[in-house]
Design a protein around this motif. Structure first.
Motif, PDB file in Angstrom:
ATOM      1  N   SER A   1      10.981   5.194 -13.565  1.00  0.00           N
ATOM      2  CA  SER A   1      10.170   6.416 -13.544  1.00  0.00           C
ATOM      3  C   SER A   1       9.559   6.628 -12.150  1.00  0.00           C
ATOM      4  N   ALA A   2       9.841   5.724 -11.212  1.00  0.00           N
ATOM      5  CA  ALA A   2       9.309   5.870  -9.848  1.00  0.00           C
ATOM      6  C   ALA A   2       9.893   7.125  -9.195  1.00  0.00           C
ATOM      7  N   GLN A   3       9.165   7.663  -8.219  1.00  0.00           N
ATOM      8  CA  GLN A   3       9.639   8.864  -7.519  1.00  0.00           C
ATOM      9  C   GLN A   3      10.566   8.536  -6.365  1.00  0.00           C
ATOM     10  N   VAL A   4      10.374   7.349  -5.793  1.00  0.00           N
ATOM     11  CA  VAL A   4      11.183   6.924  -4.632  1.00  0.00           C
ATOM     12  C   VAL A   4      11.815   5.576  -4.977  1.00  0.00           C
ATOM     13  N   ILE A   5      13.122   5.472  -4.755  1.00  0.00           N
ATOM     14  CA  ILE A   5      13.815   4.197  -4.987  1.00  0.00           C
ATOM     15  C   ILE A   5      14.190   3.629  -3.616  1.00  0.00           C
ATOM     16  N   VAL A   6      13.698   2.438  -3.313  1.00  0.00           N
ATOM     17  CA  VAL A   6      14.082   1.787  -2.060  1.00  0.00           C
ATOM     18  C   VAL A   6      15.143   0.762  -2.424  1.00  0.00           C
ATOM     19  N   SER A   7      16.352   1.025  -1.965  1.00  0.00           N
ATOM     20  CA  SER A   7      17.491   0.204  -2.347  1.00  0.00           C
ATOM     21  C   SER A   7      17.738  -0.835  -1.255  1.00  0.00           C
ATOM     22  N   CYS A   8      17.359  -2.081  -1.523  1.00  0.00           N
ATOM     23  CA  CYS A   8      17.595  -3.147  -0.551  1.00  0.00           C
ATOM     24  C   CYS A   8      18.910  -3.824  -0.909  1.00  0.00           C
ATOM     25  N   GLY A   9      19.949  -3.320  -0.288  1.00  0.00           N
ATOM     26  CA  GLY A   9      21.297  -3.809  -0.570  1.00  0.00           C
ATOM     27  C   GLY A   9      22.195  -3.166   0.467  1.00  0.00           C
ATOM     28  N   VAL A  10      23.339  -2.672   0.042  1.00  0.00           N
ATOM     29  CA  VAL A  10      24.236  -1.972   0.967  1.00  0.00           C
ATOM     30  C   VAL A  10      24.459  -0.556   0.454  1.00  0.00           C
TER      31      VAL A  10
ATOM     32  N   ALA B   1      22.320   4.626  -6.867  1.00  0.00           N
ATOM     33  CA  ALA B   1      20.966   5.006  -7.309  1.00  0.00           C
ATOM     34  C   ALA B   1      20.773   6.523  -7.164  1.00  0.00           C
ATOM     35  N   LYS B   2      21.278   7.102  -6.088  1.00  0.00           N
ATOM     36  CA  LYS B   2      21.130   8.545  -5.864  1.00  0.00           C
ATOM     37  C   LYS B   2      21.969   9.352  -6.865  1.00  0.00           C
ATOM     38  N   ILE B   3      23.178   8.868  -7.120  1.00  0.00           N
ATOM     39  CA  ILE B   3      24.057   9.568  -8.079  1.00  0.00           C
ATOM     40  C   ILE B   3      23.373   9.635  -9.445  1.00  0.00           C
ATOM     41  N   LEU B   4      22.684   8.558  -9.802  1.00  0.00           N
ATOM     42  CA  LEU B   4      22.027   8.500 -11.113  1.00  0.00           C
ATOM     43  C   LEU B   4      20.671   9.209 -11.101  1.00  0.00           C
ATOM     44  N   ASN B   5      20.112   9.460  -9.917  1.00  0.00           N
ATOM     45  CA  ASN B   5      18.770  10.058  -9.800  1.00  0.00           C
ATOM     46  C   ASN B   5      18.746  11.155  -8.732  1.00  0.00           C
ATOM     47  N   PRO B   6      19.430  12.272  -8.976  1.00  0.00           N
ATOM     48  CA  PRO B   6      19.541  13.279  -7.914  1.00  0.00           C
ATOM     49  C   PRO B   6      18.208  13.870  -7.485  1.00  0.00           C
ATOM     50  N   ASP B   7      17.192  13.832  -8.373  1.00  0.00           N
ATOM     51  CA  ASP B   7      15.913  14.462  -8.023  1.00  0.00           C
ATOM     52  C   ASP B   7      14.953  13.493  -7.335  1.00  0.00           C
TER      53      ASP B   7
ATOM     54  N   ARG C   1       0.838  -1.218   0.000  1.00  0.00           N
ATOM     55  CA  ARG C   1       0.000   0.000   0.000  1.00  0.00           C
ATOM     56  C   ARG C   1       0.863   1.254   0.000  1.00  0.00           C
ATOM     57  N   ARG C   2       1.831   1.260   0.880  1.00  0.00           N
ATOM     58  CA  ARG C   2       2.678   2.443   1.049  1.00  0.00           C
ATOM     59  C   ARG C   2       3.523   2.703  -0.206  1.00  0.00           C
ATOM     60  N   LYS C   3       3.928   1.606  -0.836  1.00  0.00           N
ATOM     61  CA  LYS C   3       4.715   1.704  -2.069  1.00  0.00           C
ATOM     62  C   LYS C   3       3.903   2.428  -3.149  1.00  0.00           C
ATOM     63  N   GLN C   4       2.624   2.084  -3.250  1.00  0.00           N
ATOM     64  CA  GLN C   4       1.722   2.745  -4.223  1.00  0.00           C
ATOM     65  C   GLN C   4       1.596   4.223  -3.910  1.00  0.00           C
ATOM     66  N   GLU C   5       1.335   4.512  -2.603  1.00  0.00           N
ATOM     67  CA  GLU C   5       1.145   5.911  -2.179  1.00  0.00           C
ATOM     68  C   GLU C   5       2.329   6.770  -2.571  1.00  0.00           C
ATOM     69  N   LEU C   6       3.519   6.211  -2.392  1.00  0.00           N
ATOM     70  CA  LEU C   6       4.752   6.990  -2.607  1.00  0.00           C
ATOM     71  C   LEU C   6       5.243   6.944  -4.053  1.00  0.00           C
ATOM     72  N   ASN C   7       4.631   6.097  -4.875  1.00  0.00           N
ATOM     73  CA  ASN C   7       5.166   5.791  -6.217  1.00  0.00           C
ATOM     74  C   ASN C   7       6.630   5.341  -6.062  1.00  0.00           C
ATOM     75  N   ALA C   8       6.796   4.316  -5.248  1.00  0.00           N
ATOM     76  CA  ALA C   8       8.142   3.807  -4.942  1.00  0.00           C
ATOM     77  C   ALA C   8       8.396   2.494  -5.670  1.00  0.00           C
TER      78      ALA C   8
ATOM     79  N   ALA D   1      22.102  -0.844 -11.017  1.00  0.00           N
ATOM     80  CA  ALA D   1      22.462   0.499 -11.504  1.00  0.00           C
ATOM     81  C   ALA D   1      21.700   0.808 -12.793  1.00  0.00           C
ATOM     82  N   GLN D   2      21.580  -0.177 -13.678  1.00  0.00           N
ATOM     83  CA  GLN D   2      20.841   0.047 -14.928  1.00  0.00           C
ATOM     84  C   GLN D   2      19.377   0.343 -14.641  1.00  0.00           C
ATOM     85  N   GLN D   3      18.782  -0.420 -13.734  1.00  0.00           N
ATOM     86  CA  GLN D   3      17.377  -0.188 -13.384  1.00  0.00           C
ATOM     87  C   GLN D   3      17.182   1.174 -12.737  1.00  0.00           C
ATOM     88  N   ALA D   4      18.143   1.556 -11.882  1.00  0.00           N
ATOM     89  CA  ALA D   4      18.041   2.860 -11.211  1.00  0.00           C
ATOM     90  C   ALA D   4      18.100   3.985 -12.230  1.00  0.00           C
ATOM     91  N   SER D   5      18.868   3.799 -13.296  1.00  0.00           N
ATOM     92  CA  SER D   5      18.959   4.893 -14.266  1.00  0.00           C
ATOM     93  C   SER D   5      17.740   4.918 -15.181  1.00  0.00           C
TER      94      SER D   5
END
Ligand code: 13P
Ligand code: SF4
Length: 301
Positions: A51-60, A67-73, A11-18, A44-48
């Motif tokens: 079109s989602a607004q929030v990326i939840v990175s389950c890793g280290v 993901a942030k470097i490729l998606n500063p906004d 549910r929360r993922k939908q709300e946030l467009n994550a 890294a390819q998927q992160a670049s």
């Protein structure tokens, strides 16, 4: 209880467009709930491309930073304070000192590095594309390869390039020994041995194939063989077994675990989505330089 948490996360993922992106070493329940599971290059390819607004990175940490470097906004969340001990083995200061000693060298940084170290490098690589990255560098150029000495030695042997190595290593892969692998080979004489290039040279010498995590998956899917000794982190067996239920997998050693990769649970993920934590930030001057190194890598086909 687990179902309630899963419902909340969806549910929360939908709300946030994550979008939830998970590495193959994550706990099985995180791999199962993720929108995408992959190796470092694929993440890294998927992160670049997302079109989602929030990326939840389950890793280290270094994966979330990429993901942030490729998606500063976009907002990038890392649901636990998970780091990579190998990435911590090289600092920007120490790298600058090595660059002073080899001013003409091209610096190839494994993605398992901080944003600040990527910013001091010329091009990134992952274990999937390290050979292609090194082959893209003119032969007359000197190469500094950071931080994984095992991956570096493997790439040097495969490409015939002389490289300056960094004394870094993955504490999880580096302790696999030839003895561990030989023991598994004697227990399972039919099995093919497939290992990650972060393993030490003596282990690589025994392997039928050396691949990144995604490369190991492709190898076993394409193989007519039924049994495999796998030289990488145990979380990956979940994806292997899902993709190849008719095949049998043995770990190259027991307790093959990256503790940092195991820090994300369903409740940590739910809390992260609820409170929007931990938000990853990279200062803009570092980000611009690190972006160039990652982009140089992503352009290599
Ligand atoms: P992959 O690039 O194969 O996903 O490996 C990342 C990693 O951290 C291995 O320890
Ligand atoms: Fe880092 Fe090794 Fe864990 Fe990969 S397995 S994240 S290289 S410590």
């Amino acid at each position: 209880m687990a179902n309630d948490i899963i419902d909340y996360i969806m549910r929360r993922k939908q709300e946030l467009n994550a979008v939830i992106m998970a590495h193959y070493y994550q706990n099985p329940e995180i791999q199962d709930i993720a929108d995408f599971v992959g190796d470092s290059l694929q993440l890294a390819q998927q992160a670049s491309a997302t079109s989602a607004q929030v990326i939840v990175s389950c890793g280290v940490n270094f994966m979330a930073e990429s993901a942030k470097i490729l998606n500063p906004d976009k907002m990038v969340l890392l649901p636990a304070q998970a780091g990579c001990p190998m990435a911590d083995m090289v600092t920007p200061e120490a790298l600058r000192e090595m660059k002073r000693q080899h001013p003409q060298a091209v610096v190839v940084a494994y993605v398992n590095t901080s944003a600040a170290v990527k910013a001091e490098s010329d091009i990134c690589c992952t274990s999937s594309n390290a050979l292609a990255v090194v082959n893209s560098i003119p032969r007359e150029k000197e190469i500094i390869f950071i931080p994984d000495r095992n991956l570096g030695r493997y790439v040097a042997a495969q490409t015939g390039r002389e490289m300056i190595f960094w004394p870094g290593y993955c504490p999880v892969h580096d302790i696999v020994s030839a003895g561990h692998v030989k023991e598994q080979m004697s227990l399972h004489p039919q099995a093919k041995v497939v290992v990650h290039p972060e393993c030490p040279p003596e282990v690589i010498a025994l392997a039928d194939a050396v691949r990144s995590t995604a490369g190991i998956l492709q190898y076993v899917q394409a193989s007519a063989e039924k049994e495999f000794i796998i030289g990488t982190e145990e979380g990956f067996l979940h994806s292997l077994r899902k993709a190849c239920p008719d095949k049998t997998f043995y770990l190259a050693r027991s307790h093959f675990v990256c503790q940092d990769m195991k820090m994300i649970s369903l409740s940590a993920l739910a809390l992260s989505l609820e409170k929007l934590q931990e938000q990853i930030e990279v200062t803009e001057n570092v980000r611009i330089k690190a972006f160039r190194s990652l982009q140089n890598m992503l352009e290599i086909k």
